[in-house]
Design a protein around this motif. Sequence first.
Motif, PDB file in Angstrom:
ATOM      1  N   PHE A 273      38.259   8.106  -5.725  1.00 22.69           N
ATOM      2  CA  PHE A 273      37.173   8.815  -6.402  1.00 22.69           C
ATOM      3  C   PHE A 273      37.352  10.300  -6.129  1.00 22.69           C
ATOM      4  N   ALA A 274      37.493  11.085  -7.196  1.00 25.25           N
ATOM      5  CA  ALA A 274      37.772  12.516  -7.043  1.00 25.25           C
ATOM      6  C   ALA A 274      36.492  13.343  -7.178  1.00 25.25           C
ATOM      7  N   PRO A 275      36.134  14.116  -6.153  1.00 25.20           N
ATOM      8  CA  PRO A 275      34.950  14.974  -6.249  1.00 25.20           C
ATOM      9  C   PRO A 275      35.022  15.976  -7.406  1.00 25.20           C
ATOM     10  N   ALA A 276      36.224  16.241  -7.909  1.00 20.71           N
ATOM     11  CA  ALA A 276      36.372  17.178  -9.028  1.00 20.71           C
ATOM     12  C   ALA A 276      35.931  16.576 -10.360  1.00 20.71           C
ATOM     13  N   ILE A 277      35.773  15.241 -10.408  1.00 18.09           N
ATOM     14  CA  ILE A 277      35.408  14.556 -11.646  1.00 18.09           C
ATOM     15  C   ILE A 277      33.893  14.310 -11.655  1.00 18.09           C
ATOM     16  N   PRO A 278      33.207  14.612 -12.761  1.00 17.31           N
ATOM     17  CA  PRO A 278      31.734  14.502 -12.793  1.00 17.31           C
ATOM     18  C   PRO A 278      31.177  13.141 -12.402  1.00 17.31           C
ATOM     19  N   ASN A 279      31.866  12.035 -12.749  1.00 13.70           N
ATOM     20  CA  ASN A 279      31.280  10.726 -12.463  1.00 13.70           C
ATOM     21  C   ASN A 279      31.229  10.423 -10.959  1.00 13.70           C
ATOM     22  N   TYR A 280      31.897  11.249 -10.148  1.00 12.05           N
ATOM     23  CA  TYR A 280      31.807  11.093  -8.699  1.00 12.05           C
ATOM     24  C   TYR A 280      30.360  11.225  -8.230  1.00 12.05           C
ATOM     25  N   TYR A 281      29.579  12.039  -8.950  1.00 15.36           N
ATOM     26  CA  TYR A 281      28.208  12.331  -8.548  1.00 15.36           C
ATOM     27  C   TYR A 281      27.187  11.437  -9.251  1.00 15.36           C
TER      28      TYR A 281
ATOM     29  N   MET B 270      31.638   2.032  -4.840  1.00 14.69           N
ATOM     30  CA  MET B 270      32.435   2.191  -3.622  1.00 14.69           C
ATOM     31  C   MET B 270      32.216   1.020  -2.675  1.00 14.69           C
ATOM     32  N   LYS B 271      30.948   0.598  -2.538  1.00 14.05           N
ATOM     33  CA  LYS B 271      30.643  -0.547  -1.673  1.00 14.05           C
ATOM     34  C   LYS B 271      31.325  -1.808  -2.178  1.00 14.05           C
ATOM     35  N   ARG B 272      31.307  -2.016  -3.487  1.00 18.13           N
ATOM     36  CA  ARG B 272      31.910  -3.213  -4.076  1.00 18.13           C
ATOM     37  C   ARG B 272      33.404  -3.260  -3.782  1.00 18.13           C
ATOM     38  N   ILE B 273      34.056  -2.096  -3.819  1.00 18.57           N
ATOM     39  CA  ILE B 273      35.488  -2.033  -3.534  1.00 18.57           C
ATOM     40  C   ILE B 273      35.751  -2.250  -2.049  1.00 18.57           C
ATOM     41  N   GLY B 274      35.015  -1.553  -1.209  1.00 15.97           N
ATOM     42  CA  GLY B 274      35.186  -1.694   0.240  1.00 15.97           C
ATOM     43  C   GLY B 274      36.179  -0.690   0.805  1.00 15.97           C
ATOM     44  N   ILE B 275      35.985  -0.314   2.056  1.00 16.57           N
ATOM     45  CA  ILE B 275      36.754   0.746   2.682  1.00 16.57           C
ATOM     46  C   ILE B 275      38.245   0.439   2.751  1.00 16.57           C
ATOM     47  N   HIS B 276      38.638  -0.825   2.804  1.00 12.87           N
ATOM     48  CA  HIS B 276      40.040  -1.162   3.012  1.00 12.87           C
ATOM     49  C   HIS B 276      40.905  -0.976   1.756  1.00 12.87           C
ATOM     50  N   GLN B 277      40.282  -0.652   0.628  1.00 15.07           N
ATOM     51  CA  GLN B 277      41.056  -0.408  -0.590  1.00 15.07           C
ATOM     52  C   GLN B 277      40.754   0.951  -1.203  1.00 15.07           C
ATOM     53  N   LEU B 278      40.176   1.832  -0.411  1.00 19.17           N
ATOM     54  CA  LEU B 278      39.835   3.163  -0.892  1.00 19.17           C
ATOM     55  C   LEU B 278      40.736   4.216  -0.259  1.00 19.17           C
TER      56      LEU B 278
ATOM     57  N   ARG C   2      34.330  16.684   0.913  1.00 17.60           N
ATOM     58  CA  ARG C   2      33.351  15.995   0.067  1.00 17.60           C
ATOM     59  C   ARG C   2      33.702  14.518  -0.084  1.00 17.60           C
ATOM     60  N   GLY C   3      34.990  14.233  -0.200  1.00 18.94           N
ATOM     61  CA  GLY C   3      35.418  12.849  -0.338  1.00 18.94           C
ATOM     62  C   GLY C   3      35.080  12.015   0.880  1.00 18.94           C
ATOM     63  N   VAL C   4      35.348  12.559   2.051  1.00 16.60           N
ATOM     64  CA  VAL C   4      35.027  11.851   3.296  1.00 16.60           C
ATOM     65  C   VAL C   4      33.522  11.656   3.423  1.00 16.60           C
ATOM     66  N   GLU C   5      32.780  12.723   3.165  1.00 18.75           N
ATOM     67  CA  GLU C   5      31.320  12.647   3.288  1.00 18.75           C
ATOM     68  C   GLU C   5      30.729  11.651   2.294  1.00 18.75           C
ATOM     69  N   GLY C   6      31.266  11.643   1.061  1.00 16.88           N
ATOM     70  CA  GLY C   6      30.758  10.726   0.045  1.00 16.88           C
ATOM     71  C   GLY C   6      30.987   9.275   0.413  1.00 16.88           C
ATOM     72  N   LEU C   7      32.189   8.959   0.891  1.00 18.68           N
ATOM     73  CA  LEU C   7      32.482   7.587   1.291  1.00 18.68           C
ATOM     74  C   LEU C   7      31.658   7.183   2.516  1.00 18.68           C
ATOM     75  N   ALA C   8      31.543   8.094   3.470  1.00 22.80           N
ATOM     76  CA  ALA C   8      30.782   7.786   4.687  1.00 22.80           C
ATOM     77  C   ALA C   8      29.327   7.464   4.342  1.00 22.80           C
ATOM     78  N   THR C   9      28.740   8.237   3.438  1.00 17.07           N
ATOM     79  CA  THR C   9      27.353   7.998   3.038  1.00 17.07           C
ATOM     80  C   THR C   9      27.212   6.698   2.265  1.00 17.07           C
TER      81      THR C   9
ATOM     82  N   ASP D  46      30.699   5.998   9.892  1.00 17.36           N
ATOM     83  CA  ASP D  46      30.982   7.265  10.535  1.00 17.36           C
ATOM     84  C   ASP D  46      32.133   7.956   9.792  1.00 17.36           C
ATOM     85  N   ALA D  47      32.024   9.267   9.594  1.00 18.09           N
ATOM     86  CA  ALA D  47      33.046  10.001   8.840  1.00 18.09           C
ATOM     87  C   ALA D  47      34.428   9.873   9.480  1.00 18.09           C
ATOM     88  N   CYS D  48      34.469   9.842  10.793  1.00 13.27           N
ATOM     89  CA  CYS D  48      35.751   9.693  11.485  1.00 13.27           C
ATOM     90  C   CYS D  48      36.397   8.355  11.155  1.00 13.27           C
TER      91      CYS D  48
END
Length: 350
Positions: A276-284, A292-300, A318-325, A330-332
């Motif tokens: 998911f690219a923060p530069a693309i409008p649909n990110y927001y 993102m939840k449906r996909i899951g962290i292991h495939q992102l 922004r990408g890290v923060e978006g996925l973490a939220t 945790d962002a780390c």
Amino acid sequence: PLLETVPQLPSASSVSVIHQHNDDVSLLLNNNASSSASFAGAAIMSTHPRDYSIVDSVVSDLRDRSYRAVPCYGIHPWFLHEVLHASDDDDSNSFDDNDGSEEWLVELKQRLVDHPDSIVGEIGLDGARWREVEENYDNSDKGGKNDNITIWNRKRVLSCPMKHQRRAFEQQLLLAVELQRPVSIHVVKAWGELFDSFDTVRNKMKNKYLAEEKNALATTTDDTLLSSNRRKKPKRLLLPPKIYFHAFSGKEGIIPSILAACEKGNVPREDVFFGFAPAIPNYYSAKTPSIMKRIGIHQLVLETDLEDMSNAWDDLKRGVEGLATALDMDACEVAKQACENAERLYFGRK
């Protein structure tokens, strides 16, 4: 870029990878210099053959500075009309289905062969990229153009007819299967066409493998070989070994169908990735976190999808923060897992 950490994260955070188009790497490195984080490399995407030499130059520049870099070669659907020279209303096949001799395809294959660590990208299908043409153009006029052309007698056409997009997409997919390279795919409002193209490629690869087996059996009298041929064999890949849907724009409900289509090509789910690219409008979009939840962290994986590297660092954050939220993580931990995913995508060759 491959980042050992991101600002405001512990220095123990590991490597992450984002999808980046070619540009002046010094812009990103200068931005990074003022941060507590460190830049480690980049995956540089092309969109047109004219990009290939730029990709090579940026990759060489990064490697000379001891960064990791992944060259990516392919033709984006937005620019296919420049390469194929397909007419706006051409419903006929402008090339033979079994012909792999198109100049652009020969050039692409040679690039991939010359760079065994490269991947195929960025390629794909786009049903929403339009351009305007004159609808009632009369080329019988001596002036070559009617004087009464207005906005009301212009029409919109896809930047490249979908049948030609599909043909070029399938050719590049077949090349990725042949050379066993990961592929980065762009899809916008063309999911049905994507599934149809996957079907076509899978069938072509099945037929190719069957023909190879028949030829091998017809030219041997070795009983051992004949006996081994009757045993159950491991499934061969019918689609590229790693498939990355970058700047994902599909709905949540399409994800199971995407994974099922890849599995039909003998590509396991863990080798299908989404970005998911923060530069693309649909990110927001308000719907993006649930996708993102449906996909899951292991495939992102993280990505920027930028041409201007001066903004890449901020978009990575922004990408890290978006996925973490979205994932309530945790962002780390997001950075660490995104690193592992990207390592599998770009460097986990089998």
